[in-house]
Design an enzyme around this catalytic site. Structure first.
Site, short mmCIF file in Angstrom:
data_model
loop_
_atom_site.label_atom_id
_atom_site.label_comp_id
_atom_site.label_asym_id
_atom_site.label_seq_id
_atom_site.Cartn_x
_atom_site.Cartn_y
_atom_site.Cartn_z
N LYS A 25 113.80 84.93 7.15
CA LYS A 25 113.18 85.82 6.17
C LYS A 25 112.90 87.20 6.78
CE LYS A 25 109.39 86.47 2.97
NZ LYS A 25 107.93 86.53 3.03
N LYS A 44 116.00 86.89 18.51
CA LYS A 44 115.56 86.93 17.12
C LYS A 44 115.06 88.34 16.86
CE LYS A 44 112.81 84.97 13.47
NZ LYS A 44 112.19 83.74 12.92
N LEU A 92 114.76 84.36 23.32
CA LEU A 92 114.49 82.92 23.19
C LEU A 92 115.54 82.08 23.90
CD1 LEU A 92 113.84 83.45 19.47
CD2 LEU A 92 112.16 82.25 20.88
N TYR A 94 118.43 79.57 24.11
CA TYR A 94 119.54 79.35 23.17
C TYR A 94 119.74 77.86 22.98
CZ TYR A 94 124.41 78.91 21.64
OH TYR A 94 125.55 78.55 20.97
N ALA A 95 119.76 77.43 21.71
CA ALA A 95 120.01 76.01 21.40
C ALA A 95 121.44 75.90 20.84
CB ALA A 95 119.00 75.53 20.36
N ASP A 140 104.47 73.37 10.63
CA ASP A 140 105.72 73.69 9.93
C ASP A 140 106.88 72.89 10.52
OD1 ASP A 140 107.27 76.77 8.78
OD2 ASP A 140 107.08 74.75 7.95
N ASP A 158 110.39 78.42 15.77
CA ASP A 158 109.75 79.05 14.62
C ASP A 158 108.28 78.71 14.49
OD1 ASP A 158 109.26 80.53 12.49
OD2 ASP A 158 110.05 79.12 11.02
C1 LIG Z 1 108.88 84.52 14.12
O1 LIG Z 1 109.97 83.78 14.66
C2 LIG Z 1 109.58 82.87 15.66
C3 LIG Z 1 110.79 82.21 16.32
O2 LIG Z 1 111.57 81.62 15.29
C4 LIG Z 1 112.85 81.19 15.60
C5 LIG Z 1 113.36 81.10 16.88
C6 LIG Z 1 114.70 80.71 17.08
C7 LIG Z 1 115.50 80.41 15.99
C8 LIG Z 1 114.98 80.46 14.68
C9 LIG Z 1 113.65 80.85 14.50
O3 LIG Z 1 113.04 80.92 13.30
C10 LIG Z 1 113.74 80.42 12.14
C11 LIG Z 1 114.77 81.40 11.75
O4 LIG Z 1 114.66 82.58 12.07
N1 LIG Z 1 115.86 80.96 11.04
C12 LIG Z 1 115.75 79.92 10.05
C13 LIG Z 1 117.15 81.54 11.32
C14 LIG Z 1 118.27 80.62 11.91
C15 LIG Z 1 117.90 79.35 12.54
N2 LIG Z 1 118.18 79.29 13.96
C16 LIG Z 1 119.53 79.09 14.38
C17 LIG Z 1 119.74 78.84 15.85
C18 LIG Z 1 120.88 78.27 16.37
N3 LIG Z 1 120.79 78.22 17.72
C19 LIG Z 1 119.59 78.74 18.11
N4 LIG Z 1 119.07 78.91 19.34
C20 LIG Z 1 117.86 79.44 19.45
N5 LIG Z 1 117.12 79.85 18.38
C21 LIG Z 1 117.61 79.69 17.13
C22 LIG Z 1 118.89 79.14 16.96
N6 LIG Z 1 116.84 80.05 16.08
#
Ligand SMILES: COCCOc1ccc2cc1OCC(=O)N(C)CCCNCc1c[nH]c3ncnc(c13)N2
Length: 272
Positions: A25, A44, A92, A94-95, A140, A158
């Site tokens: 968002k 992010k 962050l 990486y997953a 959450d 998140d």
């Molecule tokens: C305020 O924010 C706090 C931190 O929130 C997040 C940290 C890392 C995230 C996603 C986070 O929030 C949710 C969000 O932005 N989505 C729903 C977007 C896509 C989902 N991720 C996809 C993904 C794939 N491989 C990843 N490796 C690391 N981080 C990832 C992903 N996503």
């Protein structure tokens, strides 16, 4: 690594930006590589305009403060952050395997085998025990916010909605209502045991393929939550049904403590 992850001042020029990993968002998440070390991270990007417009600046600050001090195998690391005029950047872990939600949709019948579900639930329970020791309630826990590492291990991400306990929700609800606990539906203050409820909702969703109280009308979902109105398909084992019955309990005090979840027979049934 160093104690505080913020000794070095980072900037965008330290990174080569890769493909987009997903859209959120407040901004998008990209794969990125730190130029000197060649270390791969997720970046992010949050737009300040959006963050201030939605008055969640304090929340982002808190989530950075919380997540940068957490160290647990099932909690996504926040290595650092930086900002420019328009954006805030979170550096962050990486997953590589993406979200649990994506993995769920890839399963036959869109649900996981019981053994795999028990591994995810055990990982999450151990991460929640760690978070609760730090007086953090996550609130959450849903498949979209759970990520998978390179060995398919679960990582909570998140923390946008995590708060210091105890807390009564101050914000309008956004996102799915399927994971709301009875005490949150009735607007009462909630404690760490809200995460135990969400663990039950997640366990149900991973085993069955959809959330236990889902309904087209939000009001109907609220009613089902307050009345504990959910059905268990007959392919769900007795041991799984027993654990679900101990997590999806209306009274927060009566939910099974996380330490007991860790030793529940269904969680350890598959120990070979
Ligand atoms: C305020 O924010 C706090 C931190 O929130 C997040 C940290 C890392 C995230 C996603 C986070 O929030 C949710 C969000 O932005 N989505 C729903 C977007 C896509 C989902 N991720 C996809 C993904 C794939 N491989 C990843 N490796 C690391 N981080 C990832 C992903 N996503």
């Amino acid at each position: 690594g160093s104690g505080s992850s913020q000794k070095k001042a980072w900037s965008l020029s330290n990174f080569d930006i890769g493909r987009m990993l997903g859209r959120g968002k407040f901004g998008n998440v990209y794969m990125a590589r730190e130029k000197e070390s060649k270390f791969v991270v997720a970046l992010k990007v949050l737009f300040k305009k959006q963050v201030f417009a939605d008055n969640v600046e304090h929340q982002v600050r808190r989530e950075i403060e919380i997540q940068s001090h957490l160290r647990h195998p099932h909690i996504l690391r926040l290595y650092g952050y930086f900002h420019d005029n328009e954006r805030i950047y979170l550096i962050l872990e990486y997953a590589p395997e993406g979200t649990l939600f994506k993995e769920l949709t890839k399963q036959p019948n869109r649900r996981f085998p019981e053994k795999q579900t028990s591994i995810y639930i055990k990982s999450l329970a151990s991460a929640l025990i760690y978070l609760h020791e730090k007086e953090v309630i996550h609130r959450d826990i849903k498949p979209e916010n759970l990520l998978l590492g390179h060995k398919g291990e679960l990582k909570i991400a998140d923390f946008g909605w995590s708060v210091q306990e105890p807390n009564s929700r101050r914000h309008t609800l956004c996102g799915t209502v399927d994971y709301l606990s009875p005490e949150m539906v009735s607007g009462k203050t909630h404690t760490k045991s809200v995460d135990i409820w969400c663990l039950g909702v997640l366990m149900y969703e991973l085993l069955v393929g959809y959330a236990p109280f889902v309904d087209r009308e939000i009001k109907e979902t609220y009613k089902k939550i307050l009345k504990l109105d959910y059905k268990l398909p007959d392919y769900v084992s007795k041991a799984a049904a027993h654990l679900l019955g101990k997590l999806l309990v209306v009274n927060p005090e009566e939910r099974l403590p996380l330490e007991r979840v860790m030793i529940h027979p269904w969680i350890n049934a598959h120990k070979n």
